[in-house]
Design a protein around this motif. Structure first.
Motif, PDB file in Angstrom:
ATOM      1  N   TYR A   1       0.897  -1.254  -0.025  1.00 46.45           N
ATOM      2  CA  TYR A   1      -0.114   0.064   0.089  1.00 46.45           C
ATOM      3  C   TYR A   1       0.850   1.136  -0.044  1.00 46.45           C
ATOM      4  O   TYR A   1       1.965   1.136   0.253  1.00 46.45           O
TER       5      TYR A   1
ATOM      6  N   ARG B   1      -6.524  -0.273   3.476  1.00 42.77           N
ATOM      7  CA  ARG B   1      -6.485   1.064   3.989  1.00 42.77           C
ATOM      8  C   ARG B   1      -6.720   1.905   2.738  1.00 42.77           C
ATOM      9  O   ARG B   1      -6.637   1.478   1.709  1.00 42.77           O
TER      10      ARG B   1
ATOM     11  N   ASP C   1      -2.355   5.932   5.014  1.00 42.92           N
ATOM     12  CA  ASP C   1      -2.102   4.296   5.187  1.00 42.92           C
ATOM     13  C   ASP C   1      -2.594   3.783   6.603  1.00 42.92           C
ATOM     14  O   ASP C   1      -2.717   2.685   6.757  1.00 42.92           O
ATOM     15  N   ASN C   2      -2.929   4.919   7.479  1.00 43.77           N
ATOM     16  CA  ASN C   2      -3.282   4.393   8.696  1.00 43.77           C
ATOM     17  C   ASN C   2      -4.871   4.775   8.988  1.00 43.77           C
ATOM     18  O   ASN C   2      -5.313   4.637   9.827  1.00 43.77           O
TER      19      ASN C   2
ATOM     20  N   ASP D   1      -3.422   0.873  13.317  1.00 48.18           N
ATOM     21  CA  ASP D   1      -2.111   1.362  13.356  1.00 48.18           C
ATOM     22  C   ASP D   1      -1.800   1.829  14.825  1.00 48.18           C
ATOM     23  O   ASP D   1      -1.974   3.139  14.887  1.00 48.18           O
TER      24      ASP D   1
HETATM   25 MG    MG Z   1       1.028   2.645   9.276  1.00 50.82          MG
END
Ligand code: MG
Ligand code: AMP
Length: 627
Positions: A118, A235, A338-339, A348
């Motif tokens: 990702y 994500r 990404d989180n 995360d």
């Molecule tokens: Mg992360």
């Protein structure tokens, strides 16, 4: 010590568990290691960091640990996976969760572990939703390796089980693929804390210490592995990476996978709303609109297509989750794309925290000097991330009913169609923004109302009760979560007169009193007393005069007595790491999983200390990202 008691009916052993690999069987692997056989034959070094294109994961095996010690298991996680609790004592379980159960047999084929690919994006300040942010490039599971999926036989929920800290993958970039004990303890406990509060989150099954592993951060530290699971680890950043690379086929494939495999089918998504603007006003916050697709076929006009409905589902889920974070004072600490989970899970666990004193500017992230991820910014940042997802899905949601036309699927937009499709996508994103706000506010008000013991909703509650409460807590520097729990225990008699209310105000004060500038003891008590007066009116309105007990019980069931604050986690870490304590994790996990109890039957002094005033110099701690 066995603390947990719960139903064992229908639970199975590890061997009986039904395992699958839907993710890897439906989505494309890294072309350089396109089958488990090829990956398995490759030396480990060959599976090190590089750019991976046209793929959503790489087959990669965990690094075997020389020595390992199982430090803790979440009994609730065992239950939710459908596993017998005794199973944790077996050598197979210990091997599985430490990455040592891996002996794949090429001839038998079967499920092979994988690491996801990702990317990630980060907003600029001030946050402007239509402004693209800074692109972090390919990230991916640099230290997480998924083993297989497990379906709980009792409820058919499928989870992807993965090990964090089990070695390098093609996505490790310049790092070591390891996780330190300190951050692993934090993740292990706090994912389960959010789950116990009813906040959607990824989960933690176990924590294993790797005593031989020396991990270099600011100093050399012991390593650990957290076995964790989620319905999906996808994500917003997964879509970002595909968009950055212009991989439109894979975006479509992944969106379809998300709807069909993660969200249980297109029919489970929100009903379409007409694209005619006049018809949608006021519709977005109406739960009646949230009905299965087949029941709204009679709708007239141009319908949103199924990808727009998918987008709205992701937005709605995230709206509810961030509303719950705000209602419980939880901060993620690094809210980049990404989180941010496609499923709306808290995802995360880095420099997160539960708030101590109420402070909207607070960020638990030591490096967040610009207060990017502060409490008050969270809903806006999540929406900014969702706009990036809208852009990744832009062509699909904007194509309307042409989305399945052969030429569009194969070749994409014609020059002529592009402006219209973009315009429609933008409209849908904007409207989803309204929906996000409505769902967020609805959920936030619902939770705040419940936390305050209200049964009904009044428009005036927001200003008169919620906002005034937050202003008061901020001005007097009082503890956010303790306030609600202590309020829960009050009876109407305790606060029936002005004198009593002002006297009672001290139950919300710290041991050293209150903070804030310009308050005297008298004016601070008056402010709290005035608020209690308004609250009392609303409680009488909703419950009458004689329902103290029932109301107190209902409030205690939503307002935790115990939360694993930063200072408690630090203490646990020190006890485990420096003093070899092997019981504290189990005790704290027991309190974490039962946060609404009055007592836990463990060590009474410790329980009260953990639930008491946060020591003055341990409030609002910050945490570094290096983990
Ligand atoms: Mg992360
Ligand atoms: P995080 O800050 O945990 O969200 O991580 C950002 C990216 O760095 C993700 O792709 C992680 O997998 C990767 N990463 C973080 N720490 C490590 C590590 N020690 N080894 C390998 N990759 C890491």
């Amino acid at each position: 010590m066995t603390l947990y008691v719960s139903g064992t009916n229908g639970r199975v052993s590890l061997a009986e568990l039904s395992k699958s690999n839907v993710f890897t069987s439906k989505l494309p692997p890294d072309p350089s290691f396109e089958s488990p056989e090829i990956s398995h034959r490759a030396p480990r070094e060959a599976l090190g960091p590089r750019l991976v294109k046209g793929a959503l994961y790489t087959f990669v095996r965990p690094e075997p640990a020389e020595e390992s010690e199982l430090l803790g298991v979440s009994p609730k996680a065992m239950e939710d996976l459908g596993l017998k609790y005794e199973e944790r004592l077996t050598p197979q379980f210990k091997a599985l969760v430490s990455g040592n159960d891996f002996n794949w047999n090429e001839k038998e084929g079967g499920i092979y572990p994988w690491a996801q690919c990702y990317g990630g994006k980060l907003h600029f300040l001030p946050i402007k939703v239509w402004t693209d942010g800074s692109w972090a490039g390919q990230l991916g599971d640099g230290r997480a390796i998924s083993l297989f999926e497990i379906t709980n036989p009792r409820n058919n929920i499928r989870y992807e089980l993965q090990l964090k800290g089990a070695g390098r993958t093609p996505y490790s970039r310049f790092a070591d693929g390891k996780a330190v004990l300190r951050s692993s303890i934090r993740e292990f406990i706090v994912s389960e804390a959010l789950s116990a509060l009813g906040i959607p989150t990824t989960r933690a099954l176990s924590i294993t210490l790797l005593p031989q592993s020396k991990v270099l951060r600011e100093r050399i530290e012991p390593g650990a592995i957290v076995a964790r699971f989620a319905e999906s680890w996808l994500r917003i950043g997964t879509f970002d990476l595909l968009r950055a690379r212009g991989d439109r086929n894979l975006i479509r494939q992944l969106a379809t996978f998300t709807a069909e495999e993660v969200f249980r089918g297109w029919d489970a998504l929100p009903a379409a709303v007409s694209l005619d603007k006049d018809q949608i006003s006021g519709a977005v916050d109406n739960p009646a609109r949230y009905v299965p697709w087949d029941q709204v076929q009679e709708h007239q006009g141009v319908q949103e297509n199924r990808f727009a409905r998918l987008y709205r589902e992701v937005a709605r889920r995230n709206a509810k989750t961030v509303a719950a974070w705000q209602a419980y004072g939880f901060m993620n600490g690094v809210l980049n794309t990404d989180n941010t989970s496609i499923c709306g899970l808290s995802l995360d666990y880095g420099p997160f925290a539960f708030m101590d004193n109420f402070d909207p500017q607070y960020t638990p992230n030591h490096d967040d000097h610009l207060l990017r991820y502060s409490y008050k910014n969270q809903p806006t940042v999540i929406w900014w991330n969702l706009v990036r997802l809208g852009e990744s899905l832009g062509e699909l949601i904007g194509a309307g009913d042409k989305v399945d036309d052969e030429a569009f699927v194969k070749y994409g937009l014609t020059e002529e169609a592009t402006p219209n499709v973009y315009q429609r996508a933008e409209d849908i994103i904007e409207r989803t923004g309204n929906e996000f706000r409505a769902v967020f506010l609805n959920e936030y008000k619902r939770l705040m109302g419940k936390r305050l013991g209200l049964r009904s909703r009044k428009d005036s509650d927001f200003d008169i009760l919620f906002s005034e409460l937050l202003d008061m807590l901020e001005s007097l520097e009082l503890d956010f979560n303790h306030f609600f729990r202590r309020l829960s225990g009050l009876s109407l008699k305790d606060i029936e007169t002005k004198e009593k209310r002002e006297q009672m105000a001290s139950i919300f004060f710290h041991t050293e009193g209150f903070g804030g500038i310009g308050y005297t003891d008298e004016s601070a008590r008056r402010r709290v007393g005035n608020w209690l007066d308004r609250w009392r009116y609303r409680i009488i309105e909703d419950w009458g005069h004689d329902c103290d007990h029932e109301r107190q019980e209902s409030m205690k069931n939503i307002n935790p007595k115990f939360l694993p604050r930063g200072w408690i986690l630090d203490e646990v870490i020190e006890l485990v790491e420096q003093r070899g304590d092997r019981d504290i994790i189990e005790r704290v996990m027991h309190m974490t999983l039962n946060p609404f109890n009055d007592e836990w039957g463990l060590n009474r002094d410790e329980e009260e200390r953990f639930c008491g005033d946060v020591p003055r110099f341990k409030r609002a701690m910050v945490c570094s990202c290096s983990s």
